[in-house]
Motif scaffolding. Structure first.
Motif, mmCIF file in Angstrom:
data_model
loop_
_atom_site.group_PDB
_atom_site.id
_atom_site.type_symbol
_atom_site.label_atom_id
_atom_site.label_comp_id
_atom_site.label_asym_id
_atom_site.label_seq_id
_atom_site.Cartn_x
_atom_site.Cartn_y
_atom_site.Cartn_z
ATOM 1 N N TRP A 163 -23.229 12.381 -8.322
ATOM 2 C CA TRP A 163 -21.842 11.942 -8.280
ATOM 3 C C TRP A 163 -21.057 12.546 -7.117
ATOM 4 N N SER A 164 -21.377 13.760 -6.740
ATOM 5 C CA SER A 164 -20.610 14.429 -5.695
ATOM 6 C C SER A 164 -21.193 14.198 -4.311
ATOM 7 N N GLY A 165 -22.408 13.720 -4.238
ATOM 8 C CA GLY A 165 -23.073 13.582 -2.952
ATOM 9 C C GLY A 165 -23.849 14.804 -2.529
ATOM 10 N N ALA A 166 -23.839 15.835 -3.354
ATOM 11 C CA ALA A 166 -24.487 17.086 -2.980
ATOM 12 C C ALA A 166 -25.993 17.068 -3.205
ATOM 13 N N ARG A 167 -26.467 16.132 -3.990
ATOM 14 C CA ARG A 167 -27.884 16.105 -4.345
ATOM 15 C C ARG A 167 -28.410 14.689 -4.196
ATOM 16 N N SER A 168 -29.548 14.568 -3.543
ATOM 17 C CA SER A 168 -30.130 13.242 -3.363
ATOM 18 C C SER A 168 -31.645 13.320 -3.458
ATOM 19 N N PHE A 169 -32.233 12.221 -3.830
ATOM 20 C CA PHE A 169 -33.678 12.092 -3.928
ATOM 21 C C PHE A 169 -34.101 10.822 -3.213
ATOM 22 N N TYR A 170 -35.322 10.853 -2.682
ATOM 23 C CA TYR A 170 -35.840 9.716 -1.941
ATOM 24 C C TYR A 170 -37.260 9.396 -2.367
ATOM 25 N N ALA A 171 -37.620 8.135 -2.189
ATOM 26 C CA ALA A 171 -39.031 7.790 -2.257
ATOM 27 C C ALA A 171 -39.743 8.559 -1.146
ATOM 28 N N ASP A 172 -40.878 9.109 -1.458
ATOM 29 C CA ASP A 172 -41.563 10.005 -0.520
ATOM 30 C C ASP A 172 -41.783 9.372 0.851
ATOM 31 N N SER A 173 -42.100 8.105 0.860
ATOM 32 C CA SER A 173 -42.442 7.448 2.124
ATOM 33 C C SER A 173 -41.229 7.109 2.965
ATOM 34 N N LEU A 174 -40.020 7.295 2.413
ATOM 35 C CA LEU A 174 -38.816 6.844 3.117
ATOM 36 C C LEU A 174 -37.878 7.977 3.507
ATOM 37 N N ARG A 175 -38.125 9.178 3.019
ATOM 38 C CA ARG A 175 -37.146 10.252 3.206
ATOM 39 C C ARG A 175 -36.904 10.613 4.659
ATOM 40 N N GLU A 176 -37.867 10.366 5.511
ATOM 41 C CA GLU A 176 -37.686 10.742 6.917
ATOM 42 C C GLU A 176 -36.825 9.740 7.679
ATOM 43 N N ARG A 177 -36.702 8.531 7.173
ATOM 44 C CA ARG A 177 -36.011 7.485 7.928
ATOM 45 C C ARG A 177 -34.726 6.983 7.266
ATOM 46 N N PHE A 178 -34.607 7.192 5.964
ATOM 47 C CA PHE A 178 -33.460 6.651 5.236
ATOM 48 C C PHE A 178 -32.559 7.783 4.760
ATOM 49 N N THR A 179 -31.251 7.524 4.727
ATOM 50 C CA THR A 179 -30.290 8.499 4.234
ATOM 51 C C THR A 179 -29.280 7.817 3.320
ATOM 52 N N ILE A 180 -29.157 8.327 2.115
ATOM 53 C CA ILE A 180 -28.173 7.816 1.174
ATOM 54 C C ILE A 180 -26.939 8.706 1.233
ATOM 55 N N SER A 181 -25.779 8.090 1.106
ATOM 56 C CA SER A 181 -24.531 8.856 1.097
ATOM 57 C C SER A 181 -23.512 8.100 0.251
ATOM 58 N N ARG A 182 -22.375 8.739 0.036
ATOM 59 C CA ARG A 182 -21.341 8.094 -0.755
ATOM 60 C C ARG A 182 -19.977 8.605 -0.344
ATOM 61 N N ASP A 183 -18.975 7.790 -0.585
ATOM 62 C CA ASP A 183 -17.583 8.164 -0.349
ATOM 63 C C ASP A 183 -16.817 7.778 -1.606
ATOM 64 N N ASN A 184 -16.609 8.729 -2.473
ATOM 65 C CA ASN A 184 -15.947 8.425 -3.742
ATOM 66 C C ASN A 184 -14.502 7.986 -3.538
ATOM 67 N N ALA A 185 -13.876 8.466 -2.495
ATOM 68 C CA ALA A 185 -12.484 8.083 -2.245
ATOM 69 C C ALA A 185 -12.349 6.588 -1.990
ATOM 70 N N SER A 186 -13.356 6.005 -1.355
ATOM 71 C CA SER A 186 -13.314 4.575 -1.080
ATOM 72 C C SER A 186 -14.184 3.769 -2.039
ATOM 73 N N ASN A 187 -14.752 4.460 -3.017
ATOM 74 C CA ASN A 187 -15.595 3.793 -4.034
ATOM 75 C C ASN A 187 -16.787 3.068 -3.398
ATOM 76 N N ARG A 188 -17.439 3.738 -2.450
ATOM 77 C CA ARG A 188 -18.569 3.122 -1.766
ATOM 78 C C ARG A 188 -19.761 4.065 -1.669
ATOM 79 N N ALA A 189 -20.919 3.456 -1.617
ATOM 80 C CA ALA A 189 -22.151 4.176 -1.329
ATOM 81 C C ALA A 189 -22.819 3.489 -0.142
ATOM 82 N N TYR A 190 -23.664 4.260 0.537
ATOM 83 C CA TYR A 190 -24.265 3.738 1.764
ATOM 84 C C TYR A 190 -25.751 4.072 1.810
ATOM 85 N N LEU A 191 -26.457 3.265 2.593
ATOM 86 C CA LEU A 191 -27.854 3.572 2.893
ATOM 87 C C LEU A 191 -28.051 3.361 4.389
ATOM 88 N N GLN A 192 -28.250 4.450 5.110
ATOM 89 C CA GLN A 192 -28.546 4.386 6.528
ATOM 90 C C GLN A 192 -30.054 4.293 6.703
#
Length: 128
Positions: free
Chosen positions: A52-81
C-alpha cells in the motif's frame, strides 16, 4: 474499486513502455496493487505487486531486472515501467488490486491465484 489500465501499444524490441492504472471508487492506499499479463494461448501470469505504501514490491523472477512497479496514492494510480522489452513480453497487461496486505504468504497467494479486483487490460506488442 474500479481499475482502468492504459499505456500499452506497439514498441520495437529493446524499447520501453510505461503502463498506468487509474483507480476510482475507492482510495488506492487501502489496496495492494499488482500487474499481471496474459499472452495469446497462455495462462495469465503475475508480473509484479506492490504494497500500500510503495515500500515493498515483488516481481516475477524473470522480470525483476527489466520491470519496475510503482504507485502514487495521491493520484490514485499505479504504474509499470517496462524496459528492454522483448517479443516474448507481448501480452495483454492487467492491473489488479487486493485489500489484503502484501507479505510473503499473501504474495504467494496473489501470484498464484490473482487479486480481487481487475482492470480491463491493455495490449502490449513488442516487434522483433
Amino acid at each position: 474499486v474500479q481499475l482502468q489500465a492504459c499505456g500499452g501499444g506497439l514498441v520495437q524490441a529493446g524499447g520501453s513502455l510505461r503502463l498506468s492504472c487509474a483507480a476510482s471508487g475507492s482510495t488506492l492506499r487501502h489496496y495492494t496493487m499488482g500487474w499481471y499479463r496474459q499472452a495469446p494461448g497462455k495462462e495469465r501470469e503475475p508480473v509484479a505487486a506492490i504494497n500500500w505504501s510503495g515500500a515493498r514490491s515483488f516481481y516475477a523472477d524473470s522480470l525483476r531486472e527489466r520491470f519496475t512497479i510503482s504507485r502514487d496514492n495521491a493520484s490514485n494510480r499505479a504504474y509499470l515501467q517496462m524496459n528492454s522489452l522483448k517479443p516474448e513480453d507481448t501480452a495483454v497487461y492487467y492491473c489488479a488490486a487486493d485489500p489484503r496486505a502484501l507479505g510473503a504468504e499473501t504474495r504467494a497467494a496473489m501470484f498464484k491465484y490473482g487479486m480481487d479486483y481487475w482492470g480491463q487490460g491493455t495490449q502490449v506488442t513488442v516487434s522483433s
